[in-house]
Scaffold this active site. Structure first.
Site, short mmCIF file in Angstrom:
data_model
loop_
_atom_site.label_atom_id
_atom_site.label_comp_id
_atom_site.label_asym_id
_atom_site.label_seq_id
_atom_site.Cartn_x
_atom_site.Cartn_y
_atom_site.Cartn_z
N THR A 62 -17.76 -27.90 -14.84
CA THR A 62 -16.83 -28.63 -15.69
C THR A 62 -17.52 -29.18 -16.93
O THR A 62 -18.74 -29.38 -16.95
CB THR A 62 -16.13 -29.77 -14.90
OG1 THR A 62 -15.03 -30.27 -15.66
CG2 THR A 62 -17.09 -30.90 -14.57
N CYS A 63 -16.70 -29.43 -17.95
CA CYS A 63 -17.13 -30.11 -19.18
C CYS A 63 -15.94 -30.96 -19.63
O CYS A 63 -15.11 -31.33 -18.80
CB CYS A 63 -17.58 -29.10 -20.25
SG CYS A 63 -16.26 -28.02 -20.85
N ARG A 64 -15.82 -31.26 -20.89
CA ARG A 64 -14.71 -32.09 -21.34
C ARG A 64 -13.40 -31.31 -21.37
O ARG A 64 -12.38 -31.80 -20.89
CB ARG A 64 -14.99 -32.68 -22.72
CG ARG A 64 -13.86 -33.62 -23.18
CD ARG A 64 -14.13 -34.25 -24.52
NE ARG A 64 -14.19 -33.19 -25.53
CZ ARG A 64 -14.81 -33.30 -26.70
NH1 ARG A 64 -15.41 -34.42 -27.02
NH2 ARG A 64 -14.82 -32.32 -27.55
N GLY A 66 -13.25 -27.49 -21.03
CA GLY A 66 -13.30 -26.19 -20.38
C GLY A 66 -14.04 -25.11 -21.14
O GLY A 66 -14.32 -24.05 -20.58
N MET A 90 -12.66 -32.14 -17.80
CA MET A 90 -12.45 -33.53 -17.40
C MET A 90 -11.20 -34.13 -18.02
O MET A 90 -10.59 -35.04 -17.45
CB MET A 90 -13.68 -34.37 -17.74
CG MET A 90 -14.91 -34.02 -16.92
SD MET A 90 -14.65 -34.13 -15.13
CE MET A 90 -14.27 -35.86 -14.94
#
Length: 111
Positions: A62-64, A66, A90
């Protein structure tokens, strides 16, 4: 090279409760809010920290939003790992009302 569009993806709202998560955001993003139990390795550090990756099959990345996580998941898959991108990152996790923790003592948020 596998493009991020071809990476297996699961929507953040559907991430299994027992998922093994790798968060590839930067330090300030992680500190503000993250999935409890996730492992944090910033995107640029992943190739040099393969020994620090959590053991998971698959490993959910995951990241902020995608994008970074899709690139990392594609790279991991090319290098023998079973990685799945967390679609929407996220931001989608927060929108779905999924639980988060912060390192600041303040309510967790996504930055």
């Amino acid at each position: 090279m596998t493009s991020p569009a071809q990476v297996p993806t699961v929507p953040a709202a559907e991430l299994p409760d027992d998922a093994v998560v790798l968060d590839v955001r930067e330090d300030d993003e992680w500190v503000a809010g993250h999935i409890e139990g996730a492992t944090h390795i910033a995107m640029g550090d992943v190739p040099s920290r393969l020994d620090d990756l959590p053991e998971g099959d698959p490993l959910y990345v995951t990241c902020r939003g995608g994008g970074r996580s899709a690139r990392v998941a594609a790279w991991l898959n090319q290098n023998g790992f079973d990685a799945v991108n967390v679609g929407g990152g996220m931001g989608a996790w927060l929108d779905a009302g999924r639980p988060m923790v912060s390192e600041t003592g303040a309510p967790p948020t996504v930055v």
